[in-house]
Design an enzyme around this catalytic site. Structure first.
Site, PDB file in Angstrom:
ATOM      1  N   LYS A  66       5.344   3.533  -5.733  1.00  0.00           N
ATOM      2  CA  LYS A  66       4.305   3.349  -6.757  1.00  0.00           C
ATOM      3  C   LYS A  66       3.221   4.415  -6.630  1.00  0.00           C
ATOM      4  CE  LYS A  66       1.890  -0.656  -6.800  1.00  0.00           C
ATOM      5  NZ  LYS A  66       0.412  -0.412  -6.743  1.00  0.00           N
ATOM      6  N   ASP A  81      -0.845  -2.496   2.571  1.00  0.00           N
ATOM      7  CA  ASP A  81      -0.286  -3.372   1.532  1.00  0.00           C
ATOM      8  C   ASP A  81       0.767  -4.349   2.073  1.00  0.00           C
ATOM      9  OD1 ASP A  81      -1.872  -2.219  -0.418  1.00  0.00           O
ATOM     10  OD2 ASP A  81      -0.368  -0.736  -0.981  1.00  0.00           O
TER      11      ASP A  81
HETATM   12  C1  S3P Z   1      -3.076   3.325  -2.881  1.00  0.00           C
HETATM   13  C2  S3P Z   1      -4.018   3.169  -1.884  1.00  0.00           C
HETATM   14  C3  S3P Z   1      -4.315   1.865  -1.255  1.00  0.00           C
HETATM   15  C4  S3P Z   1      -3.230   0.835  -1.543  1.00  0.00           C
HETATM   16  C5  S3P Z   1      -2.815   0.837  -2.979  1.00  0.00           C
HETATM   17  C6  S3P Z   1      -2.280   2.203  -3.380  1.00  0.00           C
HETATM   18  C7  S3P Z   1      -2.860   4.666  -3.443  1.00  0.00           C
HETATM   19  O1  S3P Z   1      -5.538   1.370  -1.776  1.00  0.00           O
HETATM   20  O2  S3P Z   1      -3.668  -0.441  -1.166  1.00  0.00           O
HETATM   21  O3  S3P Z   1      -1.824  -0.132  -3.216  1.00  0.00           O
HETATM   22  O4  S3P Z   1      -1.846   4.881  -4.154  1.00  0.00           O
HETATM   23  O5  S3P Z   1      -3.687   5.567  -3.195  1.00  0.00           O
HETATM   24  P1  S3P Z   1      -6.955   1.730  -1.117  1.00  0.00           P
HETATM   25  O6  S3P Z   1      -7.254   3.154  -1.398  1.00  0.00           O
HETATM   26  O7  S3P Z   1      -7.929   0.793  -1.790  1.00  0.00           O
HETATM   27  O8  S3P Z   1      -6.806   1.447   0.349  1.00  0.00           O
END
Ligand code: S3P
Length: 443
Positions: free
Chosen positions: A26, A324
Site C-alpha cells: 500500500k 501497522d
Molecule cells: C505509512 C506510514 C505509517 C503507517 C501507514 C503508512 C506510509 O504511518 O502506519 O499505514 O505509507 O508512509 P505514520 O507515518 O503515521 O507512522
C-alpha cells in the site's frame, strides 16, 4: 468507503495450506501513483494495490491533472502532469479512509500555488493533521483546518515556498514524506532529520524517478536532503507484495494447527519487517525462500508452518518497523504460552482507530485475558487453547479500521464459537481479496 457490511462470523479453520500471493504494498502503491503523476512522460506500474485507499490517491492525482489508466494486463499507466504543473482541483479531494493519501498530498500541494480542500470518512476526519500542518506552514503554506487540526481542511499553497530543515517530533514516515514532497517544488534543499528511522519507500522511489536526494547522518540521526525544482523522469515501477497484508496470513498459519503455507513475493524492506523478527522470537517457523529484489525492494517467498508460540517482551525499538502489525501481533500473543508485553505504542492511538483500546475490547470480547496500558497491552496467552469467541448476540467493533477487522478475523480461526465482526467493509481499503484468499488457503 462502501457502506457497512452485515455482521460476519469467522470460525475455526482447517489448516492453511498451499501457496498464495498478497496484493501490492500500500505504501509503495501510493507513492508510485504520486511520483508518476509528477514525472514528465509515461510511467508503468505493475502490481499496484487496487484497494480503496490507493484508488483515492489515483482519483486525486487525476483531479490534479495526471492521466491514469488501468491496462488490460492489470498494469497501470500514468502520464504525468509534471512537477509544478499540477492543476488546481475543481472539487474537494476525497481521501476516504486514507491517512497516507492525505498527509503526502498535503505535502505535495503545500508548495504549489493553489487552493485545495481535503475531506475524508469519519475515521480519517478524527485523525491529527497538525503534525504535517506545522512543518508545511513553516514552508509558507496556509491551512484552515477543522477543530483540533482535523479534516475537512483547506490548504493554500506557499508562493513562494521556502526550504526548511525539519526534525521529526514523532516517528512518522507520513510526516517525513510530506516534508520531502513539499521540498520537490521548493527552491534549494529541504532537509528532514529523523531520530528514529521509519519506512524509507519515499527515499528509494524518489531516487528511481531521478530526484537528487542525499541520505546521511547528523549528530547520530538520519538526515535526508532533497534538492528542489528538478524534473522527475518517468519510471517503471514493480510493486512488491505488502508485508502488512502478509502478516495476517503469517499469524493465521502459525496459529492454526497443521498449517503449512507459502506466501509469495513479500516485501522485506528492513524498515517494514519487524513483525517477522518478533514472531520468530516467539518461536514462529518462518523461512525465507528465494530472496531477491523487486522494484528496488528486498522480497522473498515466506514458508510458514504452525508453531507453538511463547510470549515475549517486545522491544519498543522495533515498533517503527512493524507499526501497522501490532493488532495481529496481539492476536498471536493471545494464543501464545505465557505473557506478551508491548510498550511504546502511543502512535497506535491515532491510526484508523485507537488500535490499543479497539483491540483490547475486541480480544476481551473474544475471551482473551489482557490488561491495557497507556502505551501498550499486556496479554496472557492461552498456550494454544482456542479462544472462546464472541458471545451470542455480540460482535467486535471494527471502527472503520481494516487492520482490526482482519486481525479479529484471524482470531476467529482459532476460536471455539467464532468471532463475529460488526463490519468487514473496511477490509477493502487495503486487501480486497482477503476473505477469498483465506477461504482458498483453508479449503
Ligand atoms: C505509512 C506510514 C505509517 C503507517 C501507514 C503508512 C506510509 O504511518 O502506519 O499505514 O505509507 O508512509 P505514520 O507515518 O503515521 O507512522
Amino acid at each position: 468507503m462502501a457502506t457497512k457490511a452485515p455482521d460476519k462470523i469467522f470460525s475455526s479453520s482447517a489448516p492453511l495450506r498451499g501457496r498464495l500471493r498478497v496484493p501490492g504494498d500500500k505504501s509503495i502503491s501510493h507513492r508510485a501513483l504520486m511520483f508518476a503523476s509528477l514525472a514528465v512522460g509515461k510511467s508503468r506500474i505493475e502490481g499496484l494495490l487496487e484497494g480503496e485507499d490507493v484508488l483515492a490517491t489515483a482519483a486525486a492525482m487525476r483531479q490534479l491533472g495526471a492521466l491514469i489508466e488501468r491496462k488490460d494486463d492489470g498494469a497501470w499507466e500514468v502520464l504525468g502532469a509534471g512537477l509544478g504543473s499540477l492543476l488546481e482541483p475543481k472539487a474537494a479531494l476525497d481521501m476516504g479512509n486514507s491517512g497516507t493519501s492525505t498527509r503526502l498530498l498535503m505535502g505535495l500541494l503545500a508548495t504549489h500555488a493553489m487552493t485545495a480542500t481535503f475531506t475524508g470518512d469519519a475515521s480519517l476526519s478524527g485523525r491529527p493533521m497538525n503534525r504535517v500542518i506545522a512543518p508545511l506552514s513553516q514552508m509558507g503554506a496556509h491551512f484552515e483546518a477543522s477543530d483540533g487540526g482535523t479534516l475537512p481542511l483547506m490548504l493554500r499553497g506557499a508562493n513562494p515556498p521556502v526550504p526548511i530543515t525539519y526534525r521529526l517530533p514523532v516517528a512518522s514516515a507520513q510526516v517525513k514524506s510530506a516534508v520531502l514532497l513539499a521540498g520537490l517544488n521548493t527552491p534549494g534543499i529541504t532537509r528532514v532529520i529523523e531520530p528514529v528511522p521509519t519506512r524509507d519507500h519515499t527515499e528509494r522511489m524518489l531516487k528511481g524517478f531521478g530526484v537528487e536526494l542525499e541520505i546521511g547522518e547528523e549528530n547520530g540521526e538520519r538526515m535526508i536532503a532533497v534538492h528542489g525544482e528538478s524534473d522527475l523522469s518517468s519510471c517503471d515501477v514493480v510493486v512488491p507484495g505488502d508485508p502488512s497484508s502478509a502478516a495476517f496470513f503469517i499469524v493465521a498459519a502459525l496459529l492454526v494447527p497443521g498449517s503449512d503455507l507459502v506466501i509469495e513475493n513479500v516485501g522485506l524492506n528492513p524498515t517494514r519487517a519487524g513483525i517477522i523478527e518478533v514472531l520468530r522470537q516467539m518461536g514462529g517457523s518462518i523461512e525465507e525462500l528465494d530472496r531477491r529484489e523487486v522494484g528496488g525492494e528486498p522480497v522473498a517467498d515466506l514458508h510458514v508452518r504452525h508453531s507453538s508460540l511463547s510470549g515475549i517482551d517486545v522491544d519498543p525499538a522495533i515498533v517503527p518497523s512493524m507499526v501497522d502489525e501490532f493488532p495481529v501481533l496481539f492476536v498471536a500473543g493471545a494464543l501464545a504460552q505465557g505473557t506478551t508485553r508491548t510498550s511504546g505504542l502511543e502512535e497506535l492511538r491515532v491510526k484508523e482507530s485507537d488500535r490499543i483500546t479497539t483491540m483490547a475490547n475486541a480480544l476481551k470480547l473474544a475471551g482473551a485475558r489482557l490488561e491495557e496500558q497507556e502505551d501498550g497491552l499486556t496479554i496472557h496467552g492461552t498456550g494454544g487453547e482456542l479462544l472462546r469467541g464472541t458471545p451470542e448476540g455480540a460482535s467486535v467493533e471494527t471502527r472503520l479500521d481494516h487492520r482490526i477487522a482482519m486481525s479479529m478475523a484471524v482470531a476467529g480461526l482459532v476460536s471455539r464459537d467464532g468471532v463475529m465482526l460488526d463490519d468487514t467493509a473496511p477490509i477493502a481499503t487495503s486487501f480486497p481479496d482477503f476473505e477469498q484468499l483465506l477461504q482458498d488457503a483453508a479449503a
